[in-house]
Design a protein around this motif. Structure first.
Motif, PDB file in Angstrom:
ATOM      1  N   ASP A 550       0.681  -1.297   0.030  1.00  0.00           N
ATOM      2  CA  ASP A 550       0.115  -0.013   0.069  1.00  0.00           C
ATOM      3  C   ASP A 550       0.795   1.321  -0.074  1.00  0.00           C
ATOM      4  O   ASP A 550       0.544   2.167   0.494  1.00  0.00           O
ATOM      5  CB  ASP A 550      -0.873  -0.100   1.431  1.00  0.00           C
ATOM      6  N   THR A 551       1.894   1.185  -0.751  1.00  0.00           N
ATOM      7  CA  THR A 551       3.029   2.316  -0.721  1.00  0.00           C
ATOM      8  C   THR A 551       2.442   3.499  -1.085  1.00  0.00           C
ATOM      9  O   THR A 551       2.642   4.614  -0.623  1.00  0.00           O
ATOM     10  CB  THR A 551       4.186   1.810  -1.407  1.00  0.00           C
ATOM     11  N   ILE A 552       1.525   3.566  -2.201  1.00  0.00           N
ATOM     12  CA  ILE A 552       1.009   4.868  -2.735  1.00  0.00           C
ATOM     13  C   ILE A 552       0.237   5.504  -1.610  1.00  0.00           C
ATOM     14  O   ILE A 552       0.426   6.823  -1.784  1.00  0.00           O
ATOM     15  CB  ILE A 552       0.277   4.472  -3.740  1.00  0.00           C
ATOM     16  N   ALA A 553      -0.498   4.976  -0.971  1.00  0.00           N
ATOM     17  CA  ALA A 553      -1.532   5.595  -0.083  1.00  0.00           C
ATOM     18  C   ALA A 553      -0.680   5.826   1.488  1.00  0.00           C
ATOM     19  O   ALA A 553      -1.233   6.568   2.191  1.00  0.00           O
ATOM     20  CB  ALA A 553      -2.681   4.699   0.258  1.00  0.00           C
ATOM     21  N   CYS A 554       0.355   5.298   1.488  1.00  0.00           N
ATOM     22  CA  CYS A 554       1.092   5.150   2.932  1.00  0.00           C
ATOM     23  C   CYS A 554       2.370   6.014   3.122  1.00  0.00           C
ATOM     24  O   CYS A 554       2.317   6.743   4.132  1.00  0.00           O
ATOM     25  CB  CYS A 554       1.477   3.557   3.323  1.00  0.00           C
ATOM     26  N   LEU A 555       2.987   6.218   1.907  1.00  0.00           N
ATOM     27  CA  LEU A 555       4.460   6.978   2.132  1.00  0.00           C
ATOM     28  C   LEU A 555       4.414   7.983   1.238  1.00  0.00           C
ATOM     29  O   LEU A 555       4.148   7.825  -0.122  1.00  0.00           O
ATOM     30  CB  LEU A 555       5.284   5.939   1.857  1.00  0.00           C
ATOM     31  N   PRO A 556       5.279   8.944   1.658  1.00  0.00           N
ATOM     32  CA  PRO A 556       5.579   9.968   0.484  1.00  0.00           C
ATOM     33  C   PRO A 556       6.736   9.574  -0.489  1.00  0.00           C
ATOM     34  O   PRO A 556       7.119   8.376  -0.341  1.00  0.00           O
ATOM     35  CB  PRO A 556       6.245  10.876   1.454  1.00  0.00           C
ATOM     36  N   ILE A 557       6.629  10.479  -1.668  1.00  0.00           N
ATOM     37  CA  ILE A 557       7.650   9.966  -2.452  1.00  0.00           C
ATOM     38  C   ILE A 557       9.156  10.112  -2.261  1.00  0.00           C
ATOM     39  O   ILE A 557       9.423  10.923  -1.300  1.00  0.00           O
ATOM     40  CB  ILE A 557       7.520  10.721  -3.781  1.00  0.00           C
ATOM     41  N   SER A 558       9.815   9.078  -2.308  1.00  0.00           N
ATOM     42  CA  SER A 558      11.369   9.052  -2.112  1.00  0.00           C
ATOM     43  C   SER A 558      12.124   8.075  -3.075  1.00  0.00           C
ATOM     44  O   SER A 558      11.623   7.022  -3.015  1.00  0.00           O
ATOM     45  CB  SER A 558      11.346   8.594  -0.531  1.00  0.00           C
ATOM     46  N   ARG A 559      13.242   8.735  -3.274  1.00  0.00           N
ATOM     47  CA  ARG A 559      13.973   8.066  -4.346  1.00  0.00           C
ATOM     48  C   ARG A 559      15.259   7.743  -4.030  1.00  0.00           C
ATOM     49  O   ARG A 559      16.150   7.513  -4.839  1.00  0.00           O
ATOM     50  CB  ARG A 559      13.897   8.853  -5.640  1.00  0.00           C
ATOM     51  N   GLY A 560      15.772   8.238  -2.641  1.00  0.00           N
ATOM     52  CA  GLY A 560      17.193   8.114  -2.210  1.00  0.00           C
ATOM     53  C   GLY A 560      17.705   6.475  -1.924  1.00  0.00           C
ATOM     54  O   GLY A 560      16.973   5.731  -2.030  1.00  0.00           O
ATOM     55  N   ASP A 561      18.636   6.557  -1.622  1.00  0.00           N
ATOM     56  CA  ASP A 561      19.500   5.240  -1.410  1.00  0.00           C
ATOM     57  C   ASP A 561      19.383   5.267   0.334  1.00  0.00           C
ATOM     58  O   ASP A 561      20.303   5.452   0.975  1.00  0.00           O
ATOM     59  CB  ASP A 561      20.961   5.109  -1.498  1.00  0.00           C
ATOM     60  N   ASP A 593       0.072  10.502   9.923  1.00  0.00           N
ATOM     61  CA  ASP A 593      -1.102  11.528   9.896  1.00  0.00           C
ATOM     62  C   ASP A 593      -2.307  11.009  10.612  1.00  0.00           C
ATOM     63  O   ASP A 593      -3.382  11.559  10.421  1.00  0.00           O
ATOM     64  CB  ASP A 593      -1.219  11.517   8.290  1.00  0.00           C
ATOM     65  N   GLY A 594      -2.337  10.022  11.255  1.00  0.00           N
ATOM     66  CA  GLY A 594      -3.300   9.272  11.924  1.00  0.00           C
ATOM     67  C   GLY A 594      -4.252   8.503  11.312  1.00  0.00           C
ATOM     68  O   GLY A 594      -5.513   8.127  11.705  1.00  0.00           O
ATOM     69  N   ALA A 595      -4.069   8.507   9.896  1.00  0.00           N
ATOM     70  CA  ALA A 595      -5.080   7.945   9.150  1.00  0.00           C
ATOM     71  C   ALA A 595      -4.473   6.727   8.284  1.00  0.00           C
ATOM     72  O   ALA A 595      -5.046   6.193   7.358  1.00  0.00           O
ATOM     73  CB  ALA A 595      -5.692   9.041   8.064  1.00  0.00           C
ATOM     74  N   GLY A 596      -3.375   6.190   8.813  1.00  0.00           N
ATOM     75  CA  GLY A 596      -2.645   4.918   8.167  1.00  0.00           C
ATOM     76  C   GLY A 596      -1.798   5.478   7.178  1.00  0.00           C
ATOM     77  O   GLY A 596      -1.228   4.522   6.229  1.00  0.00           O
ATOM     78  N   GLY A 597      -1.113   6.588   7.236  1.00  0.00           N
ATOM     79  CA  GLY A 597       0.068   7.179   6.352  1.00  0.00           C
ATOM     80  C   GLY A 597       0.828   7.876   6.849  1.00  0.00           C
ATOM     81  O   GLY A 597       0.860   8.085   8.179  1.00  0.00           O
ATOM     82  N   PHE A 598       1.917   8.535   6.202  1.00  0.00           N
ATOM     83  CA  PHE A 598       2.969   9.502   6.717  1.00  0.00           C
ATOM     84  C   PHE A 598       3.024  10.796   5.770  1.00  0.00           C
ATOM     85  O   PHE A 598       2.749  10.589   4.556  1.00  0.00           O
ATOM     86  CB  PHE A 598       4.272   8.718   6.720  1.00  0.00           C
ATOM     87  N   ILE A 599       3.264  11.724   6.437  1.00  0.00           N
ATOM     88  CA  ILE A 599       3.446  12.920   5.633  1.00  0.00           C
ATOM     89  C   ILE A 599       4.985  13.498   5.754  1.00  0.00           C
ATOM     90  O   ILE A 599       5.584  13.298   6.994  1.00  0.00           O
ATOM     91  CB  ILE A 599       2.728  14.250   6.258  1.00  0.00           C
ATOM     92  N   ASP A 600       5.599  13.959   4.830  1.00  0.00           N
ATOM     93  CA  ASP A 600       7.024  14.300   4.771  1.00  0.00           C
ATOM     94  C   ASP A 600       7.010  15.912   5.339  1.00  0.00           C
ATOM     95  O   ASP A 600       6.468  16.688   4.941  1.00  0.00           O
ATOM     96  CB  ASP A 600       7.641  14.404   3.453  1.00  0.00           C
ATOM     97  N   VAL A 601       7.649  15.757   6.732  1.00  0.00           N
ATOM     98  CA  VAL A 601       7.614  17.102   7.438  1.00  0.00           C
ATOM     99  C   VAL A 601       8.888  17.540   7.663  1.00  0.00           C
ATOM    100  O   VAL A 601       9.279  18.249   8.635  1.00  0.00           O
ATOM    101  CB  VAL A 601       6.712  16.957   8.863  1.00  0.00           C
ATOM    102  N   THR A 602       9.698  16.894   6.971  1.00  0.00           N
ATOM    103  CA  THR A 602      11.371  17.350   7.181  1.00  0.00           C
ATOM    104  C   THR A 602      11.829  18.693   6.936  1.00  0.00           C
ATOM    105  O   THR A 602      12.332  19.490   7.845  1.00  0.00           O
ATOM    106  CB  THR A 602      12.268  16.591   6.128  1.00  0.00           C
ATOM    107  N   PRO A 603      11.160  19.733   5.831  1.00  0.00           N
ATOM    108  CA  PRO A 603      11.483  20.889   5.923  1.00  0.00           C
ATOM    109  C   PRO A 603      10.845  21.840   7.112  1.00  0.00           C
ATOM    110  O   PRO A 603      11.462  22.768   7.778  1.00  0.00           O
ATOM    111  CB  PRO A 603      10.722  21.520   4.608  1.00  0.00           C
ATOM    112  N   VAL A 604       9.571  21.378   7.836  1.00  0.00           N
ATOM    113  CA  VAL A 604       8.919  21.881   8.762  1.00  0.00           C
ATOM    114  C   VAL A 604       9.723  21.930  10.070  1.00  0.00           C
ATOM    115  O   VAL A 604       9.963  22.801  10.819  1.00  0.00           O
ATOM    116  CB  VAL A 604       7.552  21.395   8.640  1.00  0.00           C
TER     117      VAL A 604
END
Length: 645
Positions: A550-561, A593-604
């Motif tokens: 369920d990656t699309i609904a769960c995690l932000p886009i990330s392409r690093g190593d 996010d409390g709804a079964g996923g994550f938000i990228d808050v690194t800059p915040v």
């Protein structure tokens, strides 16, 4: 190893019952709590107005005790502890009684930010580092840091207060200074309240256990596992048992076959660690012996007289006095679904000149026999028979084709006319190998060998609960050049050491560096987040032993190593957030996010770092918030302090 970092006070219980009075009999009475809202970070001053307070008054926020900074008969000033966001009752208790103000104080999630702390932990004088762990080595309440250098040396840095660390070479025992290790973990494995560290020894160094004293010094004990699987590759703590003792998962291999790894349990007995149950003791491996012509006699059983590694082997006694014909010892196989590529075992001959060989039996009963080797010495040797398709077929359906599944492995002894009529030989460590990761340990005559093997590189391992039941199960990933990563699931061994494979899941990335078990969708079972090269993956557990991506609904886009990932409730909202490092990109902080996923808050949150390879979370400065200690690409420690905006 990923873990969930929890603040000192985590459980939320909003009501504590005391007898409440109206003040006429001297019992305390609360009239106002101000301010009514603070952050969960702690350290906030709150005023409680009322009457019948005294200098010994105690204050609870929910079930958490708060520091009383000043007290008069009509006013208390308290300092809030670090907590978790929510709404709590406020209780004032004196010797006369108690009063409760319902839902009087709200705690909100922390507006968090991270700032680098240059020089807080200097470069190790022993050189660049490759692994980190946190522990309270000297029992002063402040987390210290243990590390391995890139050449495998163990080092310790003590927290001098406020998150300033000093490397303490003088406290390192000389045996550890000379040792070289491949992995380590920290914890209170014997539940005595003091820190311990277990270390995987590199070849030439024994696995070691460090028990710490209150000054940060420690006693080093070599772990004598009495096993031929003497090379340790990894250590993964399991959940503590009912007595608080922690056992571990471990990948191990033998010095003569270092690329062939076996998943085992390093069992904590309280006084020592053992590999699986009955490690080092002869298992009861008695097998019937048959002869091609009636009259030859043979017996086969476990023996402690000889061993190629460990404490036992299998002994075959033969008697060809009446007739000289082939003797056979059969070992059943668990209906292997792949064609065996080779069979390997050790043998101790009797210089009889008789021929020791083997055969594999297919589903039809057709026997495929290898030519074997003559017993010309009285020492240990190795027989590895390959290219099963070229072995001599006989019996069964007679088609010369190996029909799956394989059902049995046979050891055969064929006499020569000039050889003795009676004698004995020994065999040890029977291993059947197949394509890719197909491996099955038939027996080493000391304990049941688990069918969980890997010849490809194992890149990450965690415990989880696949079937929702104890004992803990295992999930691990393997990598093969030019192919996508593969997630393997194995149902738990418990006290028997008997694992069973539960399935494999291909992942659309080349390599997984870290598996993190956590309940992403809040349904009570453990899901898996996989971090590696390319898009991180989110695998949701359906509660019945299956996972779906369920990656699309769960995690932000990330392409690093991606190299490492650890969970922590960073903003104290009661949810596990995810810290991720990448060797070729930015550090990332994913907030639940409390709804079964994550938000990228690194800059915040201001977590401004990049090209990090390892990570450990700790409260370095004692302010109740999560701090993050990284290793950069050159092996230098980099500390980021968490604080409230």
């Amino acid at each position: 190893m990923s873990f969930r970092f929890l603040p000192l006070f985590l459980s939320i219980t909003t009501t504590v019952w005391f007898s409440a009075g109206c003040g006429s009999d001297g019992k305390p009475e609360i009239s106002r709590v101000e301010p009514a809202t603070v952050s969960a970070a702690g350290g906030h001053v709150v005023v409680i107005d009322g009457k019948n307070f005294d200098a010994d008054a105690q204050v609870l926020l929910g079930v958490w005790p708060a520091e009383v900074r000043s007290a008069t008969g009509g006013r208390l000033e308290i300092v809030t502890p670090t907590g978790v966001s929510g709404t709590y009752d406020v209780t004032v208790r004196t010797t006369k009684g108690a009063d409760i103000r319902r839902n009087a104080l709200s705690m909100t999630p922390v507006a968090l930010r991270y700032d680098p702390a240059p020089g807080a932990i200097p470069a190790s004088p022993s050189g660049p580092l490759m692994a980190l762990a946190s522990l309270d080595a000297n029992l002063d309440g402040a987390p210290d840091v243990a590390a391995l250098t890139t050449d495998g040396a163990f080092r310790l840095a003590l927290n001098q207060g406020q998150g300033r660390f000093t490397w303490t070479e003088t406290l390192d025992a000389s045996a550890v200074l000379d040792g070289r290790f491949s992995a380590f973990v920290s914890g209170d494995f014997d539940a005595d309240g003091a820190a311990e560290i277990l270390l995987c020894g590199q070849p030439g160094t024994a696995d070691s256990r460090l028990d710490f004293a209150s000054d940060g010094s420690f006693v080093t004990t070599a772990i004598d596992l009495r096993s031929s699987f003497s090379i340790c590759h990894d250590l993964i703590p399991l959940p503590p048992d009912a007595d608080g003792k922690t056992s571990l998962l471990t990948w191990r291999s033998r010095p003569d076959v270092p690329s062939l790894r076996q998943l085992m349990v390093l069992r904590n007995t309280g006084n020592a660690f053992q590999l699986d149950e009955a490690s080092g003791e002869a298992a009861d491996v008695t097998r019937p012996v048959t002869s091609d012509v009636e009259g030859a006699i043979g017996t086969f059983s476990s023996s402690t007289e000889q061993s190629a590694g460990g404490k036992a082997s299998g002994r075959l006694d033969y008697d060809f006095t009446v007739v000289r014909t082939t003797l056979r010892v059969s070992f059943p196989l668990p209906e292997l679904t792949w064609i065996p590529q080779s069979v390997r075992f050790e043998f101790f001959g009797d210089a009889s000149g008789h021929t020791l060989s083997l055969a594999l039996v297919d589903a039809s009963g057709e026997r495929f026999s290898h030519s074997g080797a003559a017993l010309t010495t009285t020492s240990w040797g190795t027989l590895e028979a390959t290219q099963v398709s070229g072995w001599l077929p006989s019996g069964g359906d007679g088609n010369g084709v190996f029909n799956l599944p394989a059902t049995a492995l046979e050891l055969t002894l064929t006499p020569i006319e000039a050889g003795p009529s009676t004698g004995a030989l020994f065999v040890d460590n029977l291993i059947v190998t197949g394509p890719v990761t197909g491996r099955y340990g038939v027996t080493d005559f000391e304990r049941p060998i688990t069918p969980v093997w890997a010849s490809d590189e194992v890149t990450s391992t965690v415990w989880t609960l696949i079937d929702g039941l104890e004992p803990a199960d295992a999930a691990f990933t393997t990598a093969k050049t030019g192919e996508n990563a593969l997630l393997h699931l194995a149902l738990g061994a418990g006290d028997t050491g008997d694992w069973s494979e539960a399935g494999q899941i291909p992942l659309p990335v080349g390599r997984i560096r870290r598996l993190v078990p956590l309940d992403v969708d809040f349904d009570g079972d453990l899901d898996l987040v996989a971090v590696g090269s390319g898009q991180d993956q989110c695998l949701i557990h359906d509660g019945r032993g299956s996972f779906f991506n369920d990656t699309i609904a769960c995690l932000p886009i990330s392409r690093g190593d991606g190299r490492d990932a650890v969970t922590a409730d960073a903003n104290l909202d009661g949810l596990a957030d995810l810290f991720v490092t990448a060797a070729d990109g930015l550090c990332r902080l994913f907030e639940a996010d409390g709804a079964g996923g994550f938000i990228d808050v690194t800059p915040v949150f201001g977590l401004d770092c990049e090209n990090m390879t390892a990570l450990v979370l700790l409260d370095a400065d004692g302010n109740g918030l999560v701090d993050a200690l990284f290793l950069d690409g050159s092996g230098l420690p980099v500390l980021f302090m968490g604080s409230e905006e």
